[in-house]
Design an enzyme around this catalytic site. Structure first.
Site, PDB file in Angstrom:
ATOM      1  N   LYS A 169      -2.472 -25.087 -36.181  1.00 55.58           N
ATOM      2  CA  LYS A 169      -3.488 -24.196 -36.764  1.00 55.58           C
ATOM      3  C   LYS A 169      -3.416 -22.815 -36.106  1.00 55.58           C
ATOM      4  CE  LYS A 169      -5.063 -27.493 -39.339  1.00 55.58           C
ATOM      5  NZ  LYS A 169      -4.737 -27.480 -40.778  1.00 55.58           N
ATOM      6  N   ARG A 170      -2.278 -22.529 -35.506  1.00 57.02           N
ATOM      7  CA  ARG A 170      -2.025 -21.231 -34.854  1.00 57.02           C
ATOM      8  C   ARG A 170      -3.106 -20.920 -33.813  1.00 57.02           C
ATOM      9  NH1 ARG A 170       1.635 -23.159 -37.395  1.00 57.02           N
ATOM     10  NH2 ARG A 170       2.809 -22.057 -39.023  1.00 57.02           N
ATOM     11  N   ALA A 226      -4.890 -17.178 -33.617  1.00 58.82           N
ATOM     12  CA  ALA A 226      -5.185 -16.523 -34.901  1.00 58.82           C
ATOM     13  C   ALA A 226      -6.679 -16.248 -35.081  1.00 58.82           C
ATOM     14  CB  ALA A 226      -4.671 -17.384 -36.046  1.00 58.82           C
ATOM     15  N   LEU A 248     -10.902 -16.636 -35.129  1.00 59.98           N
ATOM     16  CA  LEU A 248     -11.905 -17.563 -35.675  1.00 59.98           C
ATOM     17  C   LEU A 248     -11.249 -18.553 -36.634  1.00 59.98           C
ATOM     18  CD1 LEU A 248     -14.969 -18.277 -36.262  1.00 59.98           C
ATOM     19  CD2 LEU A 248     -14.805 -16.654 -38.170  1.00 59.98           C
ATOM     20  N   LEU A 275     -11.014 -19.853 -39.684  1.00 57.68           N
ATOM     21  CA  LEU A 275     -11.548 -19.385 -40.968  1.00 57.68           C
ATOM     22  C   LEU A 275     -11.781 -20.549 -41.929  1.00 57.68           C
ATOM     23  CD1 LEU A 275      -9.135 -16.331 -41.415  1.00 57.68           C
ATOM     24  CD2 LEU A 275     -11.551 -16.221 -40.779  1.00 57.68           C
ATOM     25  N   GLY A 288     -10.639 -13.073 -33.196  1.00 56.56           N
ATOM     26  CA  GLY A 288     -11.208 -13.769 -32.037  1.00 56.56           C
ATOM     27  C   GLY A 288     -10.180 -14.067 -30.958  1.00 56.56           C
ATOM     28  N   GLU A 337     -10.325 -11.168 -28.900  1.00 61.01           N
ATOM     29  CA  GLU A 337     -11.575 -11.200 -28.126  1.00 61.01           C
ATOM     30  C   GLU A 337     -11.416 -12.098 -26.891  1.00 61.01           C
ATOM     31  OE1 GLU A 337     -14.151 -12.221 -31.617  1.00 61.01           O
ATOM     32  OE2 GLU A 337     -15.204 -10.386 -31.025  1.00 61.01           O
ATOM     33  N   GLU A 396     -10.781  -8.288 -39.201  1.00 60.20           N
ATOM     34  CA  GLU A 396     -12.113  -8.667 -39.692  1.00 60.20           C
ATOM     35  C   GLU A 396     -12.470  -7.936 -40.970  1.00 60.20           C
ATOM     36  OE1 GLU A 396     -11.302  -8.613 -36.568  1.00 60.20           O
ATOM     37  OE2 GLU A 396     -12.429 -10.123 -35.450  1.00 60.20           O
ATOM     38  N   ARG A 446     -11.008  -9.470 -43.986  1.00 64.32           N
ATOM     39  CA  ARG A 446     -11.553 -10.809 -44.262  1.00 64.32           C
ATOM     40  C   ARG A 446     -13.014 -10.758 -44.684  1.00 64.32           C
ATOM     41  NH1 ARG A 446      -6.783 -13.072 -44.540  1.00 64.32           N
ATOM     42  NH2 ARG A 446      -5.663 -13.292 -42.580  1.00 64.32           N
ATOM     43  N   GLY A 470     -17.428 -11.168 -33.517  1.00 66.10           N
ATOM     44  CA  GLY A 470     -18.614 -11.865 -32.994  1.00 66.10           C
ATOM     45  C   GLY A 470     -18.389 -12.454 -31.621  1.00 66.10           C
TER      46      GLY A 470
HETATM   47  C1  1HE Z   1      -5.761 -21.041 -39.572  1.00 62.76           C
HETATM   48  C2  1HE Z   1      -5.973 -19.721 -39.065  1.00 62.76           C
HETATM   49  C3  1HE Z   1      -7.311 -19.323 -38.851  1.00 62.76           C
HETATM   50  C4  1HE Z   1      -3.855 -20.029 -39.328  1.00 62.76           C
HETATM   51  N1  1HE Z   1      -8.274 -20.214 -39.116  1.00 62.76           N
HETATM   52  N2  1HE Z   1      -6.767 -21.869 -39.803  1.00 62.76           N
HETATM   53  N3  1HE Z   1      -7.910 -14.398 -38.261  1.00 62.76           N
HETATM   54  C5  1HE Z   1      -7.014 -14.009 -39.181  1.00 62.76           C
HETATM   55  O1  1HE Z   1      -7.321 -13.364 -40.144  1.00 62.76           O
HETATM   56  C6  1HE Z   1      -5.594 -14.497 -38.977  1.00 62.76           C
HETATM   57  C7  1HE Z   1      -5.290 -15.622 -39.958  1.00 62.76           C
HETATM   58  N4  1HE Z   1      -3.970 -16.213 -39.775  1.00 62.76           N
HETATM   59  C8  1HE Z   1      -2.824 -15.589 -40.160  1.00 62.76           C
HETATM   60  O2  1HE Z   1      -2.801 -14.439 -40.577  1.00 62.76           O
HETATM   61  C9  1HE Z   1      -1.564 -16.380 -40.029  1.00 62.76           C
HETATM   62  O3  1HE Z   1      -1.886 -17.756 -39.947  1.00 62.76           O
HETATM   63  C10 1HE Z   1      -0.679 -16.027 -38.803  1.00 62.76           C
HETATM   64  C11 1HE Z   1      -0.035 -14.663 -39.051  1.00 62.76           C
HETATM   65  C12 1HE Z   1      -1.468 -16.033 -37.507  1.00 62.76           C
HETATM   66  C13 1HE Z   1       0.457 -17.087 -38.689  1.00 62.76           C
HETATM   67  O4  1HE Z   1       1.160 -17.154 -39.913  1.00 62.76           O
HETATM   68  P1  1HE Z   1       2.044 -18.445 -40.236  1.00 62.76           P
HETATM   69  O5  1HE Z   1       2.804 -18.160 -41.508  1.00 62.76           O
HETATM   70  O6  1HE Z   1       2.847 -18.837 -39.040  1.00 62.76           O
HETATM   71  O7  1HE Z   1       1.015 -19.662 -40.455  1.00 62.76           O
HETATM   72  P2  1HE Z   1       0.095 -19.992 -41.736  1.00 62.76           P
HETATM   73  O8  1HE Z   1       0.944 -20.684 -42.777  1.00 62.76           O
HETATM   74  O9  1HE Z   1      -0.689 -18.843 -42.179  1.00 62.76           O
HETATM   75  O10 1HE Z   1      -0.925 -21.056 -41.122  1.00 62.76           O
HETATM   76  C14 1HE Z   1      -0.476 -22.289 -40.598  1.00 62.76           C
HETATM   77  C15 1HE Z   1      -1.672 -23.193 -40.493  1.00 62.76           C
HETATM   78  O11 1HE Z   1      -2.587 -22.638 -39.580  1.00 62.76           O
HETATM   79  C16 1HE Z   1      -2.418 -23.326 -41.803  1.00 62.76           C
HETATM   80  O12 1HE Z   1      -3.025 -24.589 -41.813  1.00 62.76           O
HETATM   81  P3  1HE Z   1      -2.457 -25.793 -42.735  1.00 62.76           P
HETATM   82  O13 1HE Z   1      -3.399 -26.928 -42.494  1.00 62.76           O
HETATM   83  O14 1HE Z   1      -2.474 -25.268 -44.149  1.00 62.76           O
HETATM   84  O15 1HE Z   1      -1.050 -26.053 -42.251  1.00 62.76           O
HETATM   85  C17 1HE Z   1      -3.493 -22.261 -41.685  1.00 62.76           C
HETATM   86  O16 1HE Z   1      -4.622 -22.542 -42.486  1.00 62.76           O
HETATM   87  C18 1HE Z   1      -3.834 -22.398 -40.225  1.00 62.76           C
HETATM   88  N5  1HE Z   1      -4.453 -21.168 -39.707  1.00 62.76           N
HETATM   89  N6  1HE Z   1      -4.773 -19.124 -38.933  1.00 62.76           N
HETATM   90  C19 1HE Z   1      -7.998 -21.443 -39.574  1.00 62.76           C
HETATM   91  N7  1HE Z   1      -7.621 -18.126 -38.344  1.00 62.76           N
HETATM   92  C20 1HE Z   1     -16.280 -14.616 -33.714  1.00 62.76           C
HETATM   93  S1  1HE Z   1     -15.836 -13.735 -35.058  1.00 62.76           S
HETATM   94  C21 1HE Z   1     -14.120 -13.541 -34.992  1.00 62.76           C
HETATM   95  C22 1HE Z   1     -13.622 -13.096 -36.340  1.00 62.76           C
HETATM   96  C23 1HE Z   1     -12.155 -13.279 -36.482  1.00 62.76           C
HETATM   97  O17 1HE Z   1     -11.486 -13.856 -35.648  1.00 62.76           O
HETATM   98  S2  1HE Z   1     -11.469 -12.639 -37.903  1.00 62.76           S
HETATM   99  C24 1HE Z   1      -9.759 -12.906 -37.719  1.00 62.76           C
HETATM  100  C25 1HE Z   1      -9.317 -14.201 -38.347  1.00 62.76           C
END
Ligand code: 1HE
Length: 259
Positions: A24-25, A62, A64, A66, A111, A114, A134, A137, A142
């Site tokens: 889940k990265r 990666a 929060l 999501l 996060g 963070e 953020e 999205r 937070g």
């Molecule tokens: C996740 C998450 C996640 C991956 N929550 N499950 N963060 C983001 O906007 C970043 C979101 N993630 C990405 O952009 C990409 O996953 C990555 C660039 C980090 C990696 O890409 P990749 O191609 O290696 O992996 P993927 O195919 O996107 O994801 C692989 C799996 O990890 C997949 O799950 P699966 O069950 O389908 O295999 C994804 O769903 C899972 N995964 N990232 C949940 N973030 C206190 S407030 C804080 C606010 C924030 O942090 S906003 C920023 C959120």
């Protein structure tokens, strides 16, 4: 301590704490945050002298979880309380008094940034990149970014990162303050080297460095200068510092010179 989302092992005085959801990265779900709280609650009373914080797999974190956030369909007060748990975890880490060196690679986003910004030193490798997606999205930070990321890079850069999704990496990431070290090889090897060096310092000095400076940033200059004098009174008269001063005076201690 038993973990489901973290993994811990020791290498001498140094503890290696891994985010352990690589599939889940290393997205930060609520359970991971609770485990971080448990870990950093116990850490100051352990004999671990420094921590390397890393992520299992190709990405540090990666941010929060999501998918969990989507599934939970949280109410405002539920997410507020979740954020307070994030703060509990990251504050415990920053104010623990134990040096935490973040070994970064891949995504350090949202996060994940963070969390990394609550470490005392950040080491990046050539694959590391930093972002606050953020805005894209439809979210807001937070987990303390408004305090710690703004502190590292300044308000204007943080706003740009959040509004536009700007990604920093490489030398530029060092220059803006997101990390202090950029290595061509393994960020973990460098982080271990730094952690081992920090672990050589007297624990009381590290306690002051890794808690007092953060506390003093929250104070007025007048209060901070008073607190600094009190802390220095305690730290600078400890037996371990007397031995080191003795070594300097008798010329057996290393000199401060560039290599
Ligand atoms: C996740 C998450 C996640 C991956 N929550 N499950 N963060 C983001 O906007 C970043 C979101 N993630 C990405 O952009 C990409 O996953 C990555 C660039 C980090 C990696 O890409 P990749 O191609 O290696 O992996 P993927 O195919 O996107 O994801 C692989 C799996 O990890 C997949 O799950 P699966 O069950 O389908 O295999 C994804 O769903 C899972 N995964 N990232 C949940 N973030 C206190 S407030 C804080 C606010 C924030 O942090 S906003 C920023 C959120």
């Amino acid at each position: 301590m038993e973990f489901s989302n973290l993994a811990f092992r020791r290498d001498g005085d140094v503890g290696i704490l891994s985010l352990n959801r690589p599939t889940k990265r290393n997205a930060l779900n609520a359970a991971t945050i609770e485990e971080l709280i448990d870990f950093f609650t116990v850490l100051p009373r352990s004999n671990v002298r420094a921590i390397v914080l890393r992520g299992e797999g190709d990405h540090f974190s990666a941010g929060l979880d999501l998918v969990e956030h989507h599934k939970e369909d949280r109410r405002p007060e539920e997410f507020m309380h979740l954020c307070l748990r994030w703060h509990e975890a990251f504050n415990k880490m920053e104010y623990s008094g134990i040096p935490v060196i973040a070994a970064l690679t891949g995504a350090v986003v949202g996060g994940g940034l963070e969390l990394a910004s609550a470490a005392h030193i950040r080491v990046a490798d050539s694959k590391t990149y930093f972002a606050l997606p953020e805005g894209q999205r439809g979210l807001f930070t937070g987990g303390g970014a408004t305090i710690r990321v703004a502190d590292l890079v300044g308000k204007a850069r943080m706003i740009d990162m959040m509004l536009t999704g700007r990604i920093y990496k490489g030398r530029e990431a060092v220059e803006v303050g997101l990390c202090q070290y950029l290595v061509e090889g393994s960020s973990e090897d460098k982080a271990m080297e730094l952690a081992r060096a920090a672990a050589e310092n007297p624990p009381l000095s590290n306690f002051a460095i890794c808690s007092a400076i953060s506390h003093m940033q929250n104070m007025s200059a007048l209060d901070a200068s008073y607190a600094e004098a009190v802390v220095a009174g305690i730290v600078n008269t400890q037996p371990a510092s007397r031995e080191r001063l003795e070594a300097f005076a008798n010329k057996s201690a290393a000199r401060v010179r560039p290599k």
